[in-house]
Design a protein around this motif. Structure first.
Motif, PDB file in Angstrom:
ATOM      1  N   UNK A 179       0.840  -1.213   0.000  1.00 45.06           N
ATOM      2  CA  UNK A 179       0.000   0.000   0.000  1.00 45.06           C
ATOM      3  C   UNK A 179       0.867   1.252   0.000  1.00 45.06           C
ATOM      4  N   UNK A 180       1.985   1.190   0.697  1.00 42.51           N
ATOM      5  CA  UNK A 180       2.882   2.347   0.754  1.00 42.51           C
ATOM      6  C   UNK A 180       3.660   2.483  -0.554  1.00 42.51           C
ATOM      7  N   UNK A 181       4.337   1.424  -0.964  1.00 41.65           N
ATOM      8  CA  UNK A 181       5.274   1.511  -2.077  1.00 41.65           C
ATOM      9  C   UNK A 181       4.618   1.563  -3.451  1.00 41.65           C
ATOM     10  N   UNK A 182       3.446   0.984  -3.591  1.00 40.86           N
ATOM     11  CA  UNK A 182       2.808   0.949  -4.908  1.00 40.86           C
ATOM     12  C   UNK A 182       1.767   2.052  -5.096  1.00 40.86           C
ATOM     13  N   UNK A 183       1.740   2.957  -4.146  1.00 41.88           N
ATOM     14  CA  UNK A 183       0.826   4.100  -4.231  1.00 41.88           C
ATOM     15  C   UNK A 183       1.338   5.064  -5.311  1.00 41.88           C
ATOM     16  N   UNK A 184       0.442   5.663  -6.084  1.00 45.58           N
ATOM     17  CA  UNK A 184       0.889   6.635  -7.094  1.00 45.58           C
ATOM     18  C   UNK A 184       1.662   7.776  -6.440  1.00 45.58           C
TER      19      UNK A 184
ATOM     20  N   UNK B 184      10.295   9.594  -0.979  1.00 44.83           N
ATOM     21  CA  UNK B 184       9.213   9.660   0.022  1.00 44.83           C
ATOM     22  C   UNK B 184       8.562   8.295   0.304  1.00 44.83           C
ATOM     23  N   UNK B 185       8.421   7.471  -0.744  1.00 41.83           N
ATOM     24  CA  UNK B 185       7.801   6.159  -0.543  1.00 41.83           C
ATOM     25  C   UNK B 185       8.736   5.221   0.221  1.00 41.83           C
ATOM     26  N   UNK B 186      10.036   5.246  -0.116  1.00 43.88           N
ATOM     27  CA  UNK B 186      11.010   4.427   0.612  1.00 43.88           C
ATOM     28  C   UNK B 186      11.041   4.860   2.074  1.00 43.88           C
ATOM     29  N   UNK B 187      11.069   6.166   2.307  1.00 41.83           N
ATOM     30  CA  UNK B 187      11.102   6.666   3.686  1.00 41.83           C
ATOM     31  C   UNK B 187       9.870   6.204   4.458  1.00 41.83           C
TER      32      UNK B 187
ATOM     33  N   UNK C 130      10.038  -8.586  -4.546  1.00 39.51           N
ATOM     34  CA  UNK C 130       8.907  -8.635  -5.473  1.00 39.51           C
ATOM     35  C   UNK C 130       8.128  -7.332  -5.490  1.00 39.51           C
ATOM     36  N   UNK C 131       7.918  -6.752  -4.314  1.00 42.99           N
ATOM     37  CA  UNK C 131       7.203  -5.467  -4.233  1.00 42.99           C
ATOM     38  C   UNK C 131       8.021  -4.382  -4.933  1.00 42.99           C
ATOM     39  N   UNK C 132       9.319  -4.334  -4.655  1.00 46.33           N
ATOM     40  CA  UNK C 132      10.172  -3.323  -5.280  1.00 46.33           C
ATOM     41  C   UNK C 132      10.234  -3.513  -6.794  1.00 46.33           C
ATOM     42  N   UNK C 133      10.270  -4.760  -7.235  1.00 41.95           N
ATOM     43  CA  UNK C 133      10.273  -5.051  -8.666  1.00 41.95           C
ATOM     44  C   UNK C 133       8.982  -4.560  -9.317  1.00 41.95           C
ATOM     45  N   UNK C 134       7.872  -4.798  -8.639  1.00 44.58           N
ATOM     46  CA  UNK C 134       6.573  -4.328  -9.129  1.00 44.58           C
ATOM     47  C   UNK C 134       6.565  -2.806  -9.248  1.00 44.58           C
ATOM     48  N   UNK C 135       7.147  -2.135  -8.245  1.00 43.61           N
ATOM     49  CA  UNK C 135       7.217  -0.678  -8.246  1.00 43.61           C
ATOM     50  C   UNK C 135       8.030  -0.190  -9.444  1.00 43.61           C
TER      51      UNK C 135
END
Length: 195
Positions: free
Chosen positions: A69-74, A89-92, A123-128
């Protein structure tokens, strides 16, 4: 009142589970030990979870879903800027989330936890990254003699390695410091670290 008791029981189970993973590792612990450590009976444990594997899966997936929810948010950043592939900002925000639940995350990411957890984070980071590249009109992996899957792995591994080292060291640096390191790591080649 019943909902408060259920929430308190689940929190006690999670805290006990986390302590036991740190102490003896996931594979060595039993439901009886989790219940004893949580100060509940086994029946209470079984009202929430089927077994220790179900407990691990549910707690881990809750963490994974929150991080998604945090990392894949626009993000409002420039989709054509390579430095915005993984926006600061998303990584933080993700690191602040990890810091708030640090005991649990360090338990499952550690040697006694779930060996698949790190792959799920990658996997989440790859998706991002893939979603940012798909949104961009100019970004793509284009290094000669380096296939896209290897380029992606280099990028992901450096980010995950920084975060895992932070976890291994006990989260001593602030989430802001680690987010800054992740941001800088994307701009520096390994060669540049040595000169």
């Amino acid at each position: 009142m019943v909902k408060k008791r259920k929430t308190a029981s689940k929190l006690a189970i999670k805290q006990a589970f986390t302590r036991l993973i740190h102490e003896k590792g996931f594979e060595s612990l039993t439901v009886m030990e989790i219940a004893r450590e949580a100060g509940i009976n086994r029946g209470t444990f079984y009202t929430h979870y089927i077994d220790k594997y179900d407990l691990m899966e549910k707690l881990e997936m809750e963490t994974i879903e929150d991080l998604k929810k945090i990392l894949l948010r626009p993000n409002e950043g420039d989709v054509n800027d390579p430095l915005e592939l993984i926006p600061y900002p998303l990584i933080l925000e993700a690191l602040v989330y990890v810091k708030k639940d640090f005991d649990f995350v360090s338990a499952i990411a550690g040697p006694g936890g779930d060996r698949h957890f790190v792959s799920r984070i990658k996997g989440i980071l790859s998706e991002l990254i893939e979603s940012k590249i798909n949104q961009s009109t100019s970004l793509e992996f284009k290094k000669e003699n380096l296939p896209e899957d290897y380029a992606l792995e280099i990028l992901l591994s450096s980010i995950v390695a920084i975060i895992l080292l932070w976890i291994k060291k006990g989260g001593v640096e602030s989430p802001e410091d680690i987010a800054t390191m992740v941001h800088k790591a994307r701009q520096i080649s390994p060669y540049e670290l040595l000169i």
